[in-house]
Design an enzyme around this catalytic site. Sequence first.
Site, PDB file in Angstrom:
ATOM      1  N   PRO A 138      61.292  -7.507 -11.964  1.00  0.00           N
ATOM      2  CG  PRO A 138      61.876  -8.074 -14.540  1.00  0.00           C
ATOM      3  CD  PRO A 138      61.495  -8.747 -13.091  1.00  0.00           C
ATOM      4  CD1 TRP A 139      63.561  -2.171 -13.562  1.00  0.00           C
ATOM      5  CD2 TRP A 139      63.010  -2.069 -16.127  1.00  0.00           C
ATOM      6  NE1 TRP A 139      65.051  -2.032 -14.757  1.00  0.00           N
ATOM      7  CE2 TRP A 139      64.559  -1.721 -16.351  1.00  0.00           C
ATOM      8  CE3 TRP A 139      62.736  -1.265 -17.115  1.00  0.00           C
ATOM      9  CZ2 TRP A 139      65.331  -1.431 -17.356  1.00  0.00           C
ATOM     10  CZ3 TRP A 139      63.479  -1.885 -18.056  1.00  0.00           C
ATOM     11  CH2 TRP A 139      64.829  -1.750 -18.085  1.00  0.00           C
ATOM     12  N   GLY A 220      71.094 -11.494  -8.785  1.00  0.00           N
ATOM     13  CA  GLY A 220      71.071 -13.102  -8.987  1.00  0.00           C
ATOM     14  C   GLY A 220      72.170 -13.114  -7.651  1.00  0.00           C
ATOM     15  CD  GLU A 237      62.775 -17.655 -16.125  1.00  0.00           C
ATOM     16  OE1 GLU A 237      64.604 -17.890 -16.357  1.00  0.00           O
ATOM     17  OE2 GLU A 237      62.548 -18.731 -15.785  1.00  0.00           O
ATOM     18  CB  CYS A 271      65.608 -11.538 -20.528  1.00  0.00           C
ATOM     19  SG  CYS A 271      64.226 -12.469 -20.928  1.00  0.00           S
TER      20      CYS A 271
HETATM   21  P1  NAD Z   1      67.380  -5.803 -10.927  1.00  0.00           P
HETATM   22  O1  NAD Z   1      68.747  -7.270 -10.950  1.00  0.00           O
HETATM   23  O2  NAD Z   1      68.092  -4.461 -10.891  1.00  0.00           O
HETATM   24  O3  NAD Z   1      66.031  -5.478  -9.786  1.00  0.00           O
HETATM   25  C1  NAD Z   1      64.880  -6.676 -10.397  1.00  0.00           C
HETATM   26  C2  NAD Z   1      64.210  -6.895  -8.963  1.00  0.00           C
HETATM   27  O4  NAD Z   1      65.150  -7.774  -7.950  1.00  0.00           O
HETATM   28  C3  NAD Z   1      63.632  -5.832  -8.438  1.00  0.00           C
HETATM   29  O5  NAD Z   1      62.495  -6.199  -8.095  1.00  0.00           O
HETATM   30  C4  NAD Z   1      65.173  -5.360  -7.329  1.00  0.00           C
HETATM   31  O6  NAD Z   1      63.932  -4.137  -6.942  1.00  0.00           O
HETATM   32  C5  NAD Z   1      65.120  -6.162  -6.902  1.00  0.00           C
HETATM   33  N1  NAD Z   1      66.383  -6.502  -6.318  1.00  0.00           N
HETATM   34  C6  NAD Z   1      67.653  -5.455  -6.296  1.00  0.00           C
HETATM   35  N2  NAD Z   1      68.570  -5.644  -5.666  1.00  0.00           N
HETATM   36  C7  NAD Z   1      67.897  -6.979  -4.847  1.00  0.00           C
HETATM   37  C8  NAD Z   1      68.462  -7.416  -4.102  1.00  0.00           C
HETATM   38  N3  NAD Z   1      69.747  -7.180  -3.138  1.00  0.00           N
HETATM   39  N4  NAD Z   1      67.910  -8.078  -3.081  1.00  0.00           N
HETATM   40  C9  NAD Z   1      66.554  -8.765  -3.330  1.00  0.00           C
HETATM   41  N5  NAD Z   1      66.356  -8.192  -4.991  1.00  0.00           N
HETATM   42  C10 NAD Z   1      66.617  -6.571  -5.132  1.00  0.00           C
HETATM   43  O7  NAD Z   1      67.241  -5.974 -12.327  1.00  0.00           O
HETATM   44  P2  NAD Z   1      66.297  -4.955 -13.539  1.00  0.00           P
HETATM   45  O8  NAD Z   1      66.869  -4.400 -14.156  1.00  0.00           O
HETATM   46  O9  NAD Z   1      64.735  -4.727 -12.730  1.00  0.00           O
HETATM   47  O10 NAD Z   1      65.947  -5.655 -14.797  1.00  0.00           O
HETATM   48  C11 NAD Z   1      66.837  -6.105 -16.029  1.00  0.00           C
HETATM   49  C12 NAD Z   1      67.001  -7.493 -15.899  1.00  0.00           C
HETATM   50  O11 NAD Z   1      66.284  -8.698 -15.954  1.00  0.00           O
HETATM   51  C13 NAD Z   1      67.699  -7.893 -16.759  1.00  0.00           C
HETATM   52  O12 NAD Z   1      69.435  -8.500 -16.432  1.00  0.00           O
HETATM   53  C14 NAD Z   1      66.836  -8.397 -17.671  1.00  0.00           C
HETATM   54  O13 NAD Z   1      67.983  -9.556 -18.670  1.00  0.00           O
HETATM   55  C15 NAD Z   1      66.500  -9.466 -16.642  1.00  0.00           C
HETATM   56  N6  NAD Z   1      65.489 -10.515 -17.325  1.00  0.00           N
HETATM   57  C16 NAD Z   1      65.445 -11.384 -17.049  1.00  0.00           C
HETATM   58  C17 NAD Z   1      64.222 -12.285 -18.203  1.00  0.00           C
HETATM   59  C18 NAD Z   1      64.572 -13.318 -18.049  1.00  0.00           C
HETATM   60  O14 NAD Z   1      63.130 -14.097 -18.114  1.00  0.00           O
HETATM   61  N7  NAD Z   1      65.614 -14.796 -18.304  1.00  0.00           N
HETATM   62  C19 NAD Z   1      63.157 -11.708 -17.729  1.00  0.00           C
HETATM   63  C20 NAD Z   1      62.770 -10.431 -17.566  1.00  0.00           C
HETATM   64  C21 NAD Z   1      64.021  -9.570 -17.633  1.00  0.00           C
END
Ligand code: NAD
Length: 533
Positions: A138-139, A220, A237, A271
């Site tokens: 994620p970012w 996820g 995660e 998160c």
């Molecule tokens: P996101 O789910 O939009 O994207 C995460 C990653 O998945 C990115 O690299 C994205 O390009 C990729 N992605 C998106 N759709 C996909 C698909 N269909 N197939 C494969 N890859 C795909 O999440 P985000 O907006 O980047 O991050 C924020 C989220 O991450 C929040 O929900 C946050 O709570 C969570 N997060 C969790 C933790 C933890 O340790 N539990 C840590 C950091 C962030």
Amino acid sequence: MKNKILKIKSPVDGSLIGEIKFNDEKEIAEKIEKVEKAFKEWKKTSFEKRREYLKNLKKILFNERNEIAELITKEQGKPVIEAFIAEVLPSLDSINYLIEKGEKILREEKVKHFQALLSGKKAYYKFKPYGVFAVISPWNYPFAIPFIQIISLLFAGNTCVFKPSPVTPFTGQKIFEIIKKAEFPDGTIEIIQGAAKEGEILLSDKRIRGVLFTGSADTGKRVMEISSHTLKKVIFELGGNDPAIVLKGANLENTIKGITWGAMMNAGQTCASIERVYVEKTVYKEFIDGLKEEIEKIRVGNPFNFDTDMGPMTAKFQLEKVISHVEDALEKGAKIITGGKKLTEIGELYYSPTLIIDVNEKMKIIKEETFGPVVCVDYFEKDEEVIRKANYSNYGLTASIWTRDKDRAKRIAEEIEAGVITTNSHVYPFAEPESAWGGFKESGLGRTHGKYGLLELVQIQYIDFDFNNKPEIWYYPYKEKLLYLMGNLMEFLTAPNFFIKTKILLKFLPHIFYLNKHLNLKKVMPSLLRKLV
Ligand code: NAD
């Protein structure tokens, strides 16, 4: 067809950071091929050799720490201080952890047979890498999250294809570059730039054997669906909607400071950010007054200034989500105590730290992950009530309890459905390399960090050795004698005391010659005798 090109602008001031070219299907396949090939050699490297690479990497990371922290701030928007303490420092610490403790966790382990008749054999566990892992990130912590995951999986003998978020691709690129600079062999890591489409191409490839995915719960679920087609190992995660519970008698001054920081650091885009606070009714009023005052002290501004506490939000889509959650709460009866507005005078993506009360479980702000500088406060009277409220969410990443009462804290902590629980502080276990990080319910699957995180990255192989040179007792042709002896063995194993067990054991004596033909009695007898007591 031409590759897609994305312009990346800084959330700090909208300035152009650069352009990033997404990889196409052919390029992705070529990179996977390279990484799969590299695995064949990398898995054979000794732990000593892997430590050498990590030591190189540590030097490079340390030398480039300022440049890396500045890049994170420019691309993601967190204050430079946070880039150091929440991204660079935990990354350095994790390298040291792997250097000092990694081998102890992953080296071969002897297994002592539990079943007495098998004790003539020898066995051990081997912890073997899966092969090629995809790391999809994620970012919000664009450096520490993938960096720690990548070095851990490499140390465990896997190789890696890394896809950073399209929101923070340059920080991802930097991780790739410093690992290459540390001279990890060619192909141990490759990077793919792209978004959902490129992520799905990567996951659809059967050569990817494991996925370390960090992101939203919805993504996820999709990642799991695609990974199921080729039965990959998945470690997730995911999101959080973390509660903080404040009990009467807590040190309110520290609690208010801690909760303000736990909710607002990284503009609430963590998160494990505190999104919901449940305060015991007798201290609710005092808590709200104090929290309002503390939140209003937060200095929002340019994250490059060392006296800025909070920078911009990272992306327009995230700011819009936060605004929509606040509007939904207001429509359903919530009240803003402070904040609740865009700070356009500072820049397009700045939002005021916000405190909301009079919330209920119909509101998105309570039900879902908001992921912004917004904290909601509610009150409770009984422990059962706060446990129910805290567990109301589909998420279960972290939680914190603020109190001076150890017994009550322990009782409540053990009832909370979350993977990480802290008292009188919040979030910091992410930066403790020894603590397993991960969530319950829709916050994740499996763990990263520490011993249990490292063990997720290997498949356990059980190797049993038998050089007794005797045919097993259970081989054909079956004999009544075998039934008789095994019947006695079962009675022996379930007998209630020493005398009965001894009586049963004596029944084996007339068959000692037969038993000796099949078993290593020198080992089996002491093992059976140990089971007498
Ligand atoms: P996101 O789910 O939009 O994207 C995460 C990653 O998945 C990115 O690299 C994205 O390009 C990729 N992605 C998106 N759709 C996909 C698909 N269909 N197939 C494969 N890859 C795909 O999440 P985000 O907006 O980047 O991050 C924020 C989220 O991450 C929040 O929900 C946050 O709570 C969570 N997060 C969790 C933790 C933890 O340790 N539990 C840590 C950091 C962030």
